[in-house]
Design an enzyme around this catalytic site. Structure first.
Site: not given
Length: 595
Positions: A312-316
């Site tokens: 999820g958004s941990t990659f942003k």
């Protein structure tokens, strides 16, 4: 040899001149010669006797020394010589980074039977079934009365069981020495240690071999006599591991999660200080692997390493950091975040259909976790450069950690990396990786920008790998993550005194048959602390969590994974020797005034 004549002419002539008898001269010389020969024979005999006496003294000394040695040593039964390699049973200990025992050896016994020597087979079968309830009395009796001449009954027995078998008194029930592997901390670090089993076995000894975890990865080292019994020292800290497991277990229960994983890593060396996967098992009684169903349902499944999830958004933060490194943006650059973003037939929206636009700064894209803003940044970066950057962070290969399970846990990548994949991967969808992959990538990005390799061995050195980003970009990324905790989606992650920064991630859980569940998610919180001087990275992942304390179930990472991670940091940071610091507030200053 020159011999002296018995009748020398000179003396004969002289004796005749004096009127003496010449025969007396010959007799005298003959007597002298015989005395000389006798003296030589005596001397030779004395020398031989002396040599013989020395030899006897040496022989009796050797026999006496051997008898003294045997008298002083422990008695042992004689063993017949046999061809083939001896079974080496001794196995080195495994310790944590401070030398505390994680795995060691325990002397015990095995129980076997020789039916031809047994006197009361029926009574022995009945008594053994009472001592070992899982044994079948009728089956034992059939084996005792059959044609078998040797039968294993138990590979390992306790001293109490051994005494009970002794009390049976049957000469056909015999014991053999055994060395078993003992894990004194039970379930703690079970997935890291793995487990052992018996390899080659004999009556007098058995070979202990690794079957999983570091026990198998370092099996050769642990069994090598050349190491002199030196223990294998891991990077784990036993006290931190205990605290992480306790908090994670409680959090998993409170959040009604199916499973959980946590990885704490030294951001500069890649040393794994703690690795926990739940549910776990006791390596002293390792369960059998599942033969059907989902492998992740087995307690043997290491979610931290083998669990490959969309994070999820941990990659942003990766997209933001790469764009800053390329000079495309800075933390204050305004980005179009007007939702939804339509790309072809795809429609990219925000969580709960929010709209954070029309413009957001790059920092606020991360703070508010904007999918659209991240997608616009990713499109500026481009597909090829995105792929190269994620490859440098280790997302295209299995982690090189020293576990036999690691090589099989390769990330799942898009089969064809198109523009829409560039968009979705930027916010953590379409690429699946393990929590250990994520912890390694965060360490490489936030430690100053140098890539680290995860390791379970103590004594690692600061990262000397290739530079991923500059010091300036690394610092800016840490400041963004700090703002996520201060005023963003991870507000429950605040731990007073330790300046926590991190990013939340909530991803829908995929169905085995395809598509995604509507109400099942994988939540992740990837954090670093302290952000002003990064020491450790912590990744916490929960499988199917659900917070039911409110009027409606809440499943996002901010409500589930974040508070669990915050409690882990609060408990573990003092154990790691980190002293709490007072973080200055914005605009804080000291003014000097004179009298």
């Amino acid at each position: 040899m020159i011999r002296t004549p018995l009748r020398p002419l000179a003396r004969i002539l002289e004796a005749r001149a004096k009127g003496e008898n010449p025969d007396a001269i010959e007799r005298e010389n003959l007597r002298l010669r015989q005395e000389q020969m006798r003296d030589q024979a005596r001397t030779r005999a004395e020398g031989r006797l002396l040599i013989l006496g020395v030899l006897f003294f040496c022989a009796f000394s050797a026999v006496g020394a051997r008898m003294g040695l045997l008298a002083a040593s422990e008695p042992q039964e004689p063993r017949a010589a046999a061809s083939g390699a001896a079974i080496v049973a001794q196995r080195a200990d495994i310790t944590d980074r401070t030398g505390r025992i994680l795995a060691t050896n325990l002397a015990t016994h095995s129980l076997y039977a020789q039916p031809p020597l047994m006197i009361d087979k029926e009574g022995s079968a009945r008594a053994l079934a009472k001592i070992f309830p899982d044994l079948n009395e009728q089956k034992l009796l059939a084996q005792f009365t059959g044609k078998r001449k040797f039968l294993w009954i138990r590979k390992k027995i306790s001293p109490e069981q051994m005494q009970q078998v002794h009390d049976i008194g049957d000469p056909g029930l015999l014991f053999g020495p055994r060395e078993m592997r003992l894990y004194p901390n039970g379930k703690l670090a079970a997935h890291v240690l793995g487990g052992t089993s018996f390899g080659r076995e004999g009556v007098r000894s058995a070979e202990v071999i690794g079957t999983a975890g570091v026990e198998k990865a370092f099996d050769t080292y642990l069994r090598d006599p050349a190491n002199g019994g030196q223990p294998l020292r891991l990077s784990l800290d036993l006290t931190v591991q205990t605290a992480v497991r306790q908090v994670l277990f409680g959090g998993m229960k409170l959040m009604n999660a199916k499973g959980a994983a946590a990885v704490m890593m030294d951001a500069h060396t890649g040393e794994i200080v703690s690795m926990v996967s739940l549910p776990d098992f006791d390596p002293n009684d390792r369960p059998r692997p599942l033969v059907e169903g989902d492998a992740s349902d087995s307690p043997l499944f290491n979610r931290a390493v083998q669990g490959v999830y969309e994070l999820g958004s941990t990659f942003k933060i990766f997209a933001a950091a790469q764009a800053m490194e390329l000079g495309l943006v800075n933390p204050d650059t305004m980005v179009d975040a007007d939702a939804p973003l339509v790309w072809g037939r795809h429609r990219i929206g925000e969580f709960h259909n929010k709209n954070y636009g029309p413009l957001l700064s790059v920092t606020d894209v991360i703070v508010k976790s904007s999918n659209v803003g991240t997608a616009k940044i990713a499109l500026q970066i481009g597909t090829e450069r995105q792929r190269d950057f994620l490859g440098k962070l280790g997302f295209f290969e299995a982690t090189p950690v020293e576990l036999v399970e690691a090589p099989g846990a390769r990330p799942l990548l898009p089969p064809r990396w198109s523009d829409i994949n560039t968009i979705t991967v930027s916010y953590g969808h379409g690429l699946s990786a393990s929590p250990l992959h994520l912890a390694t990538a965060y360490s490489s990005l936030l430690n100053g920008g140098k890539r680290v390799q995860p390791t379970l061995l103590a004594g690692g050195r600061p990262a000397t790998g290739e530079r991923v980003v500059s010091e300036r970009t690394s610092t800016a990324a840490r400041e963004m993550l700090r703002q996520v905790v201060v005023r963003g989606t991870a507000s429950f992650g605040e731990v007073p005194g330790y300046s926590v920064g991190g990013k939340t991630g909530t991803a829908d859980k995929p169905r085995p048959s395809g598509g995604y569940y509507d109400n099942k998610v994988i939540t992740t919180f990837a954090s670093v602390f302290p952000t002003n001087d990064p020491k450790y990275v912590l990744v916490v992942t929960l499988d199917e969590p659900e917070d039911t304390t409110g009027p409606e179930p809440r499943r996002t990472a901010g409500w589930t994974a974040v508070p669990v991670a915050a409690e882990i940091i609060r408990r573990a940071a003092p154990l790691l020797g980190l002293r709490p610091e007072i973080e200055p507030q914005p605009g804080f200053a000291v003014t000097l005034t004179g009298n």
